[in-house]
Design a protein around this motif. Sequence first.
Motif, PDB file in Angstrom:
ATOM      1  N   VAL A   7      -6.817  -4.163  10.625  1.00 17.28           N
ATOM      2  CA  VAL A   7      -5.757  -3.578  10.204  1.00 17.28           C
ATOM      3  C   VAL A   7      -5.806  -2.164   9.336  1.00 17.28           C
ATOM      4  O   VAL A   7      -4.895  -1.492   9.294  1.00 17.28           O
ATOM      5  N   VAL A  10      -1.857   1.081  12.889  1.00 21.40           N
ATOM      6  CA  VAL A  10      -1.206   0.737  12.009  1.00 21.40           C
ATOM      7  C   VAL A  10       0.598   1.560  11.976  1.00 21.40           C
ATOM      8  O   VAL A  10       0.996   0.721  12.111  1.00 21.40           O
ATOM      9  N   MET A  54       2.062  -0.836  14.360  1.00 27.17           N
ATOM     10  CA  MET A  54       2.605  -2.194  13.282  1.00 27.17           C
ATOM     11  C   MET A  54       4.007  -1.453  12.917  1.00 27.17           C
ATOM     12  O   MET A  54       4.784  -2.437  12.926  1.00 27.17           O
ATOM     13  N   PHE A  55       3.868  -0.197  12.167  1.00 26.00           N
ATOM     14  CA  PHE A  55       4.728   0.265  11.905  1.00 26.00           C
ATOM     15  C   PHE A  55       5.801   0.213  12.047  1.00 26.00           C
ATOM     16  O   PHE A  55       7.611   0.469  11.761  1.00 26.00           O
ATOM     17  N   ALA A  73       9.584  -1.985   6.741  1.00 26.04           N
ATOM     18  CA  ALA A  73       8.587  -1.590   7.555  1.00 26.04           C
ATOM     19  C   ALA A  73       7.043  -0.697   6.833  1.00 26.04           C
ATOM     20  O   ALA A  73       6.275  -1.240   6.680  1.00 26.04           O
ATOM     21  N   THR A  97       3.678  -3.049   5.656  1.00 30.31           N
ATOM     22  CA  THR A  97       2.423  -2.082   6.833  1.00 30.31           C
ATOM     23  C   THR A  97       1.124  -2.047   5.544  1.00 30.31           C
ATOM     24  O   THR A  97       0.510  -2.050   5.988  1.00 30.31           O
ATOM     25  N   VAL A 122      -0.237  -5.431   4.813  1.00 30.56           N
ATOM     26  CA  VAL A 122      -0.500  -5.790   5.765  1.00 30.56           C
ATOM     27  C   VAL A 122      -2.623  -5.550   5.399  1.00 30.56           C
ATOM     28  O   VAL A 122      -3.079  -5.609   5.350  1.00 30.56           O
ATOM     29  N   VAL A 123      -2.192  -3.611   5.177  1.00 32.23           N
ATOM     30  CA  VAL A 123      -3.193  -2.853   5.245  1.00 32.23           C
ATOM     31  C   VAL A 123      -4.121  -2.882   4.270  1.00 32.23           C
ATOM     32  O   VAL A 123      -5.454  -2.942   4.021  1.00 32.23           O
TER      33      VAL A 123
END
Length: 324
Positions: free
Chosen positions: A13, A19, A22-23, A67, A71, A74-75
Amino acid sequence: MLYPDTVEAEVLVHKPWFVATMFGVVLLVFMAFNLSGTGFAELMRPVIGEPSTSGLYGRFAIGFAIAVIFTLNVVLIGFAPLKLQIGIVWLELLLLFIAFFETFHLSLPFIREKLPFLISQGVVTTLYVSAISIVIASVIAVAGAVAKLSSNGFAYAIASFYTSFFRGLPLLMQVYLIYLGLPQLGFVINAVPAGILALSLCYGAYMTEIFRSGIQSIDRGQWEASRSMGFGFALTMRRIILPQALPVIIPPTGNQFISMLKDSSLVSVIGVWELMFLARTLGQKTFQHMEMLISAAMIYWVLSICLELIQSRIERHYARSKVR
């Protein structure tokens, strides 16, 4: 993890390509939905103006904001230790579930009023039916597995016919056949014993294959060595084979118990006062179905979590010899 990886590698991630992907995916997903009527759109009012008239710009702004938050979340979680990651993700998902249930405008006083009876009667009956059924099913499974591994043609034929028949019929049909069919043969059976019998026979058939595969996972030399030392069949199975097969048998057996706990709701069709029957009945009186159904769903979930924890403890106990 039994064998943790000792090779250091960059966290997935934290990789730029992941990244960015995912975004982009989250942005496209949330732009596809019209979220102008949600509370999040109201929070975005200073940026998009009136949400209902913001049009494509409003959708893009809302999707972009979600988003970014998703994101970034998650990061940041990726920097935490493993156990903390699990705890944070569980907490966030739980909060999302609670927010989803809030959209039903549930009557909390009604839930508080009915919950004690739902637990004292429904949960107790559900656990009672499931516990007795899993014990009987385990006994059937051991006998069936030994029969399927036997060189006796009669024993193998009976066991294979049994597993084929009861795995081939839906559980609900088996409940009806036992509860409604046996009285026509002169055997009147009450609802609770009928439900227990149906669950035991159905899951005994599935667990027979679990026990058979677990026993077959033990090297044949173990059996031959035991027999050459003069151990009888029963002693060999009890002291040599089954103790070694248990680490293989327990995980799928635990899954079967959790499935049986939920499938016990099917016996409500014959009037057993288990959890699902009471949830449906209590909700019908005042047309507050969602309150009782969601309450029952949460109780089933809590019971399943408890069984998962017990199963993991048992698995760790029997897997001690394999830990390096």
